[in-house]
Design an enzyme around this catalytic site. Structure first.
Site, PDB file in Angstrom:
ATOM      1  N   SER A   1       0.276  -1.244  -0.258  1.00  0.00           N
ATOM      2  CA  SER A   1      -0.094   0.049   0.078  1.00  0.00           C
ATOM      3  C   SER A   1       0.546   1.314  -0.342  1.00  0.00           C
ATOM      4  O   SER A   1       2.240   1.027   0.408  1.00  0.00           O
ATOM      5  CB  SER A   1      -1.167  -0.375   1.355  1.00  0.00           C
ATOM      6  OG  SER A   1      -2.051  -0.935   1.449  1.00  0.00           O
TER       7      SER A   1
HETATM    8  N1  SAH Z   1      -0.379  -4.748   3.861  1.00  0.00           N
HETATM    9  C1  SAH Z   1      -0.100  -4.928   2.515  1.00  0.00           C
HETATM   10  C2  SAH Z   1      -0.181  -4.830   1.810  1.00  0.00           C
HETATM   11  C3  SAH Z   1      -2.071  -6.160   0.859  1.00  0.00           C
HETATM   12  S1  SAH Z   1      -2.071  -5.326  -0.250  1.00  0.00           S
HETATM   13  C4  SAH Z   1       1.330  -4.558   3.129  1.00  0.00           C
HETATM   14  O1  SAH Z   1       2.166  -3.901   4.054  1.00  0.00           O
HETATM   15  O2  SAH Z   1       2.192  -4.837   1.702  1.00  0.00           O
HETATM   16  C5  SAH Z   1      -3.163  -7.096  -0.435  1.00  0.00           C
HETATM   17  C6  SAH Z   1      -3.521  -8.282   0.129  1.00  0.00           C
HETATM   18  O3  SAH Z   1      -4.438  -9.122   0.533  1.00  0.00           O
HETATM   19  C7  SAH Z   1      -2.615  -9.491  -0.960  1.00  0.00           C
HETATM   20  O4  SAH Z   1      -1.213  -9.825  -1.265  1.00  0.00           O
HETATM   21  C8  SAH Z   1      -3.606 -10.111  -1.392  1.00  0.00           C
HETATM   22  O5  SAH Z   1      -2.729 -11.734  -1.295  1.00  0.00           O
HETATM   23  C9  SAH Z   1      -4.321 -10.118   0.315  1.00  0.00           C
HETATM   24  N2  SAH Z   1      -5.354 -11.289   0.105  1.00  0.00           N
HETATM   25  C10 SAH Z   1      -6.683 -10.894  -0.764  1.00  0.00           C
HETATM   26  N3  SAH Z   1      -7.402 -11.788   0.044  1.00  0.00           N
HETATM   27  C11 SAH Z   1      -7.256 -12.322   0.693  1.00  0.00           C
HETATM   28  C12 SAH Z   1      -7.936 -13.280   2.169  1.00  0.00           C
HETATM   29  N4  SAH Z   1      -9.346 -13.448   1.850  1.00  0.00           N
HETATM   30  N5  SAH Z   1      -7.205 -12.778   3.242  1.00  0.00           N
HETATM   31  C13 SAH Z   1      -6.086 -12.649   3.410  1.00  0.00           C
HETATM   32  N6  SAH Z   1      -5.518 -12.511   2.478  1.00  0.00           N
HETATM   33  C14 SAH Z   1      -6.001 -12.111   1.480  1.00  0.00           C
END
Ligand code: SAH
Length: 243
Positions: A91
């Protein structure tokens, strides 16, 4: 014999200068990262009304360039999301700071994050509270984040590979929940796993338009408020379907 000696000393001298240049470029880039990070915190975060000292200190402390792939490192302190592989993104720093700020996390609290991604948001949380539980559905990303966070010595962060829609019952209830992928509706298990007086921040909407929704739980009732239009990657289930 003499010319051999000359050649050898020339080779040694060249090798010496290459070594010095290599060391210098490393030091320069590390110090460049440091000053870029300071500029980011001042210009992108502090200047945009995030003034909580603990959050600013956490952003100063955590090196965002360690959480992105090599070819993205030079952009690590620009205020934008970056690709981290597996078609996912880390993000934007302002959004990390904004969401963290809204949750008003206290030192002794337990926080759940859904969507570990690179592990950067988890590290920021790890600087601010007692314990962080973070769930990532993508195995490659989850394992990578877990090993980086361990290398950086975050003993208060626990990473799980799994579907965050279901929350993490074993360690519930949580003082705060932060969701960094977007479902169409707020998952019921997350509502249930929020403590009395707990706070949640979650991007809710379709794949084009979402609102960050802030939620507080009092006497088993949820109070919801939309606070900012955003765009996150979708929350998916284990078959890849969007929630
Ligand atoms: N917080 C992260 C950025 C997140 S991007 C950082 O600091 O880098 C969003 C993430 O959510 C992705 O890696 C994706 O694989 C994950 N995601 C999507 N659906 C999900 C689910 N049901 N449970 C856990 N993670 C999930």
């Amino acid at each position: 014999m003499k010319s051999h000696k000359n050649l050898l000393s020339k080779i040694l001298l060249t090798a010496f200068w290459i070594l010095i240049a290599a060391c210098n470029s490393k030091i320069t880039s590390q110090s460049e990262f440091e000053s870029a990070k300071k500029r980011m915190v001042e210009n992108q975060i502090k200047a945009r009304s995030i003034t909580d000292e603990d959050i600013l200190n956490a952003l100063y402390k955590v090196d965002r360039h360690l959480f992105v792939p090599d070819d993205q490192k030079r952009y690590a302190y620009q205020d934008r999301p970056l690709p981290i592989g597996e078609r996912q993104t880390i993000s934007q720093p302002f959004i990390v700071a904004f969401m963290t700020n809204v949750l008003k996390i206290k030192r002794n609290e337990k926080v759940l994050e859904i969507g570990t991604g690179s592990g950067y948001q988890a590290a920021i949380l790890g600087e601010l509270c007692d314990s962080v539980y973070t769930i990532e559905i993508n195995k490659t990303l989850g394992e990578r984040a877990d090993s980086l966070l361990r290398k950086l010595n975050y003993k208060n962060i626990k990473v799980k590979i799994g579907d965050g829609y279901k929350g993490w019952k074993e360690f519930a209830p949580f003082d705060a929940i932060i969701v960094t992928c977007s479902p169409a509706n707020i998952p019921l298990p997350l509502k249930e796993q929020l403590k009395e007086g707990g706070r949640m921040i979650i991007p809710v909407g379709d794949s084009f338009r979402q609102e960050l929704v802030y939620i507080e739980k009092f006497k088993d009732k949820l109070f919801e408020k939309e606070i900012l239009p955003v765009r996150f990657v979708p929350m998916i289930d284990s078959s890849g379907q969007r929630y």
